[in-house]
Design a protein around this motif. Structure first.
Motif, PDB file in Angstrom:
ATOM      1  N   PHE A 157       6.429   0.312   1.557  1.00 21.09           N
ATOM      2  CA  PHE A 157       7.595  -0.204   0.841  1.00 21.09           C
ATOM      3  C   PHE A 157       8.880   0.436   1.358  1.00 21.09           C
ATOM      4  N   SER A 208       1.770   3.312  -1.043  1.00 17.88           N
ATOM      5  CA  SER A 208       0.913   3.306  -2.219  1.00 17.88           C
ATOM      6  C   SER A 208      -0.519   3.383  -1.736  1.00 17.88           C
ATOM      7  N   ALA A 209      -1.194   4.452  -2.177  1.00 21.31           N
ATOM      8  CA  ALA A 209      -2.528   4.716  -1.669  1.00 21.31           C
ATOM      9  C   ALA A 209      -3.563   3.954  -2.474  1.00 21.31           C
ATOM     10  N   PRO A 210      -4.461   3.233  -1.821  1.00 18.53           N
ATOM     11  CA  PRO A 210      -5.457   2.462  -2.550  1.00 18.53           C
ATOM     12  C   PRO A 210      -6.527   3.367  -3.138  1.00 18.53           C
ATOM     13  N   PHE A 221       6.744   8.963  -1.726  1.00 14.54           N
ATOM     14  CA  PHE A 221       8.051   8.608  -1.185  1.00 14.54           C
ATOM     15  C   PHE A 221       8.479   9.564  -0.092  1.00 14.54           C
ATOM     16  N   SER A 273      -0.364   0.241   1.180  1.00 17.72           N
ATOM     17  CA  SER A 273       0.762  -0.680   1.187  1.00 17.72           C
ATOM     18  C   SER A 273       2.027   0.129   1.453  1.00 17.72           C
ATOM     19  N   SER A 312      -5.151   8.736  -5.153  1.00 16.56           N
ATOM     20  CA  SER A 312      -5.034   8.916  -6.595  1.00 16.56           C
ATOM     21  C   SER A 312      -4.557   7.611  -7.210  1.00 16.56           C
ATOM     22  N   GLN A 313      -5.219   7.180  -8.246  1.00 15.92           N
ATOM     23  CA  GLN A 313      -4.932   5.856  -8.772  1.00 15.92           C
ATOM     24  C   GLN A 313      -3.458   5.680  -9.084  1.00 15.92           C
ATOM     25  N   GLY A 314      -2.864   4.725  -8.433  1.00 13.66           N
ATOM     26  CA  GLY A 314      -1.465   4.445  -8.698  1.00 13.66           C
ATOM     27  C   GLY A 314      -0.512   5.469  -8.154  1.00 13.66           C
ATOM     28  N   ASN A 315      -0.971   6.339  -7.278  1.00 16.12           N
ATOM     29  CA  ASN A 315      -0.069   7.373  -6.801  1.00 16.12           C
ATOM     30  C   ASN A 315       0.843   6.828  -5.720  1.00 16.12           C
ATOM     31  N   LEU A 316       2.124   6.918  -5.946  1.00 13.23           N
ATOM     32  CA  LEU A 316       3.125   6.441  -5.010  1.00 13.23           C
ATOM     33  C   LEU A 316       3.732   7.633  -4.305  1.00 13.23           C
TER      34      LEU A 316
END
Lengths: 113, 117
Positions: free
Chosen positions: B34, B93-95, B107, B32, B101-105
């Protein structure tokens, strides 16, 4: 609705002193939690993230540590601050297990003198 | 690993000018995407997002289209205002199921926009 609280807003600390920044989230459960640092004129650096109580992943080796004693509480700490720890610290949360946006706190401006 | 690259600023425009801030990404799978905005002394706020290819995110006159073929998510606004002056961050945001990595955002470095009256 969900909210995130981060405090203090500003902090001036002498070199060698300890640090504790706190972040709490309301209105959601089992969030992913993050600590970022933003140095002057630079982008966001991910410091730590947590997917659950007691689970901390460190992205960058440094003088800082993080803890998650409760589901919606995330604490950033240091035993002895360095001048290079100065910066703008941001806490954020995102829903776990899904690719959704993050929600940020208002940030803490830390100046180490 | 996954990464986000956005154009370096600062960008200075006159009011009512057209804005483009370029953003490209590298990711495994289907992230995703952003855009966040940061006003002086504040935290980041979500500006818009897109969760799959060809989706267009829009908000407050800003738009960005998820282009899988060019791995891009450029931010545009037809007529900027002084109040748009801020730092803009592109992020992904990587799935989990694609090794993210879980929840790794992740930027980009941010682009500072200054709009002059």
């Amino acid at each position: 609705s969900q909210t995130i609280h981060q405090w203090p807003a500003t902090l001036v600390q002498p070199v060698g002193s300890p640090l504790s920044l706190e972040c709490t989230v309301e209105g959601t459960s089992n969030p992913n939690l993050y600590w970022y640092r933003q140095a002057a004129g630079r982008g966001l650096q991910l410091l730590f993230y947590s997917v659950g109580i007691g689970q901390i992943s460190s992205e960058v080796p440094q003088n800082l540590s993080a803890s998650r004693p409760q589901d919606r509480q995330f604490i950033l700490s240091s035993k002895k601050l360095l001048l290079s720890d100065s910066g703008f610290y941001l806490c954020a949360w995102a829903k776990g297990g899904a690719t959704t946006e993050a929600f940020f706190g208002q940030g803490t401006r830390l100046t180490v003198v | 690993g996954d990464s986000v690259t956005q154009m370096e600023g600062p960008v200075t425009l006159s009011e009512e000018a057209f804005l483009t801030i370029n953003c490209t990404y590298t990711a495994t799978g289907y992230p995703s995407l952003f855009w966040y905005v940061q006003y002086p002394g504040e935290g980041l706020q979500l500006l818009l997002k897109a969760t799959k290819a060809d989706d267009k995110g829009s908000n407050k006159g800003f738009e960005a289209t998820y282009r899988k073929e060019t791995t891009s998510f450029h931010l545009e606004k037809g007529s900027v205002q002084v109040s748009d002056s801020a730092v803009y961050f592109c992020a992904l945001s990587a799935p989990m199921n694609y090794g993210g990595s879980q929840g790794n955002l992740i930027f980009g470095k941010g682009t500072k926009l200054s709009v002059k009256p």
